[in-house]
Design a protein around this motif. Structure first.
Motif, PDB file in Angstrom:
ATOM      1  N   ARG A 106       0.835  -1.213   0.000  1.00 35.66           N
ATOM      2  CA  ARG A 106       0.000   0.000   0.000  1.00 35.66           C
ATOM      3  C   ARG A 106       0.865   1.257   0.000  1.00 35.66           C
ATOM      4  N   SER A 107       2.154   1.086   0.410  1.00 37.81           N
ATOM      5  CA  SER A 107       3.075   2.225   0.411  1.00 37.81           C
ATOM      6  C   SER A 107       3.878   2.332  -0.879  1.00 37.81           C
ATOM      7  N   GLY A 108       3.649   1.414  -1.834  1.00 37.49           N
ATOM      8  CA  GLY A 108       4.361   1.461  -3.108  1.00 37.49           C
ATOM      9  C   GLY A 108       5.250   0.242  -3.294  1.00 37.49           C
ATOM     10  N   LEU A 109       5.731   0.063  -4.539  1.00 36.55           N
ATOM     11  CA  LEU A 109       6.544  -1.103  -4.880  1.00 36.55           C
ATOM     12  C   LEU A 109       8.008  -0.810  -4.573  1.00 36.55           C
ATOM     13  N   GLY A 140      -3.717  -9.825  -8.439  1.00 34.98           N
ATOM     14  CA  GLY A 140      -4.736  -8.788  -8.596  1.00 34.98           C
ATOM     15  C   GLY A 140      -4.879  -7.937  -7.352  1.00 34.98           C
ATOM     16  N   ILE A 141      -4.811  -8.587  -6.173  1.00 27.39           N
ATOM     17  CA  ILE A 141      -4.900  -7.827  -4.923  1.00 27.39           C
ATOM     18  C   ILE A 141      -3.676  -6.922  -4.745  1.00 27.39           C
ATOM     19  N   LEU A 142      -2.511  -7.456  -5.048  1.00 32.72           N
ATOM     20  CA  LEU A 142      -1.297  -6.636  -4.959  1.00 32.72           C
ATOM     21  C   LEU A 142      -1.370  -5.447  -5.919  1.00 32.72           C
ATOM     22  N   SER A 143      -1.895  -5.689  -7.121  1.00 33.47           N
ATOM     23  CA  SER A 143      -2.026  -4.606  -8.103  1.00 33.47           C
ATOM     24  C   SER A 143      -2.973  -3.532  -7.594  1.00 33.47           C
ATOM     25  N   LEU A 144      -4.037  -3.954  -6.922  1.00 36.43           N
ATOM     26  CA  LEU A 144      -4.964  -2.982  -6.348  1.00 36.43           C
ATOM     27  C   LEU A 144      -4.270  -2.110  -5.312  1.00 36.43           C
ATOM     28  N   HIS A 145      -3.472  -2.735  -4.442  1.00 38.55           N
ATOM     29  CA  HIS A 145      -2.740  -1.961  -3.435  1.00 38.55           C
ATOM     30  C   HIS A 145      -1.760  -0.988  -4.101  1.00 38.55           C
ATOM     31  N   LEU A 146      -1.121  -1.428  -5.166  1.00 41.93           N
ATOM     32  CA  LEU A 146      -0.197  -0.535  -5.877  1.00 41.93           C
ATOM     33  C   LEU A 146      -0.935   0.618  -6.531  1.00 41.93           C
ATOM     34  N   GLU A 147      -2.130   0.336  -7.062  1.00 41.89           N
ATOM     35  CA  GLU A 147      -2.906   1.413  -7.689  1.00 41.89           C
ATOM     36  C   GLU A 147      -3.362   2.425  -6.650  1.00 41.89           C
TER      37      GLU A 147
END
Length: 448
Positions: free
Chosen positions: A108-111, A227-234
């Motif tokens: 949630r804080s970025g990649l 998909g969940i990780l991508s959502l957090h990144l978005e």
């Protein structure tokens, strides 16, 4: 320009016994999509975009579908966590589920490398693999499990499959070691599922799950988690863009400090230098304090006490110019001094009162700054008023609507947009005026 206080909607997640069959799954999916719509389109302010809403919904659908055998039909041997593994593999953690981990994913804080490491540690026991890796487009950010001796964090991805997933933005399943493309002859990894991590349509990395045997990890589970990780990144990207927008508005407010105020103050100091050198020196120090504060504020919030000092410094400079024509009254509750308020918000309101309310009034008038804390509603109320010339109804309508052609309209619109970004609808910003009697600006913000 006017926000409305809104109490956060109460959310209740309940559970109960579910019977066998497909009906419970259909009901669960319907409830999940209903919650997605309620949270993203009704509760969220402003509502999330269609793409984000669909991504959340698809992720929940995948989780419910994959978890259906154990979560909806009761125990049937297999759980959503992998089998017990050997010394080099992961060990199941009692009570740990995909849903529980999904709520605490650090991306949630970025990649970043640190966030990827913590995420990989959370996911390692859950994705049915012996090794888990997370990469961005250029390097390995995290790698846990067998193979970590040559799949080194910080190095470019070593497998050919990584480039394929990043370029095609599609999940790839590898069933034979030869197709992994790892150049290390002793690499123990045999099979893998690699899923892209994306922000919108832009692929920014990959989630990789490897096994040491000929049975690949469950593709649906890996895709769902990606998909969940991508959502957090978005969401992290949206937070970053929001911060940039607020920073831009703050910079605009800094640049908006009226150059005429500077020139007029310098002229006042120059004239005082001949008649009262000591007062001129004090005014010069205050002017220095004024601009130092305006330029050096880094964050978006400051204690009211600091903003209060800034406003008093500004008004002391204006009083040196206007003399007895400008009178000031402060009515500030001491409890307000330690509360947080948006930086550079009160001074522009006071400047408008001086410039547009009193400057054109022959005998001048009084500017009043009033501030209170309401512990019951947990709000801070700030009021700036003057008994000056007032504003015509037509001009006031332009100001309230954010018309930049109105006097003071640019500053008030800028403040309103910053408040929108910082608080959504959890604030009020009202302007009232009567010709010949003066203007009142009321600001109410959440207690910080």
């Amino acid at each position: 320009m006017t926000g409305v206080n809104r109490a956060p909607a109460a959310r209740r997640l309940g559970g109960g016994a579910l019977s066998n069959g497909s009906l419970p799954l259909a009901a669960a999916l319907a409830v999940a999509w209903g919650l997605v719509y309620l949270i993203t389109q009704v509760i969220a302010a402003p509502p999330l975009g269609v793409g984000t809403t669909l991504l959340i919904g698809v992720g929940l659908t995948l989780l419910l579908t994959v978890g259906y055998p154990s979560a909806l039909r009761g125990p049937r041997g297999a759980r959503l966590v992998p089998r017990q593994q050997g010394k080099q593999g992961a060990i199941n953690r009692p009570g740990q589920t995909i849903a529980a981990v999904g709520r605490s994913i650090p991306l949630r804080s970025g990649l970043t490398s640190e966030a990827a490491q913590r995420t990989a540690q959370l996911l390692h026991p859950l994705l049915g693999g012996d090794s888990v890796a997370i990469t961005d487009r250029h390097k390995v950010l995290a790698f846990l499990g067998p193979g970590s001796d040559h799949h080194t964090v910080g190095d470019p991805p070593r497998t050919d499959i990584s480039a394929k997933v990043l370029d095609r933005a599609k999940t790839v399943m590898v069933r034979h070691r030869a197709k992994l493309g790892c150049p290390e002859p002793s690499c123990p990894l045999q099979t893998a599922v690699v899923a892209p991590l994306a922000i919108g349509k832009r692929v920014v990395g990959a989630l990789k799950v490897y096994r040491l045997d000929e049975t690949p990890p469950p593709r649906g589970l890996v895709e769902g988690m990606a998909g969940i990780l991508s959502l957090h990144l978005e969401l992290a990207e949206l937070d970053r863009e929001r911060k940039l927008a607020v920073d831009a508005k703050l910079d605009a407010l800094r640049a908006q400090i009226n150059p005429h105020f500077l020139f007029n103050t310098l002229n006042t100091i120059a004239s005082k230098a001949r008649t009262d050198p000591e007062e001129a020196r004090q005014l010069l120090l205050r002017l220095s304090d004024f601009f130092r504060y305006a330029v050096r504020q880094d964050g978006h919030f400051a204690e009211f006490g600091q903003e209060y000092f800034f406003v008093r410094t500004y008004l002391s400079l204006e009083q040196a110019r206007y003399g007895d024509r400008l009178r000031v009254r402060y009515d500030v509750d001491p409890q307000v001094l330690t509360t947080n308020v948006p930086v550079l918000t009160i001074q522009p309101l006071v400047e408008n009162a001086v410039k547009h309310g009193l400057a054109n009034k022959v005998d001048g008038g009084t500017v009043t700054l009033k501030a209170r804390v309401d512990p019951l509603t947990r709000t801070t109320t700030i009021q700036v008023s003057d008994d000056g010339v007032g504003i015509e109804d037509e001009e006031l309508e332009k100001i309230v609507s954010g018309d930049v052609t109105a006097e003071g309209g640019i500053g008030l619109r800028n403040i309103s947009e910053r408040l929108d970004t910082l608080f959504g609808e959890r604030y009020r910003f009202d302007v009232r005026s009567t010709v010949g009697q003066g203007t009142v600006v009321d600001l109410r913000i959440p207690l910080g």
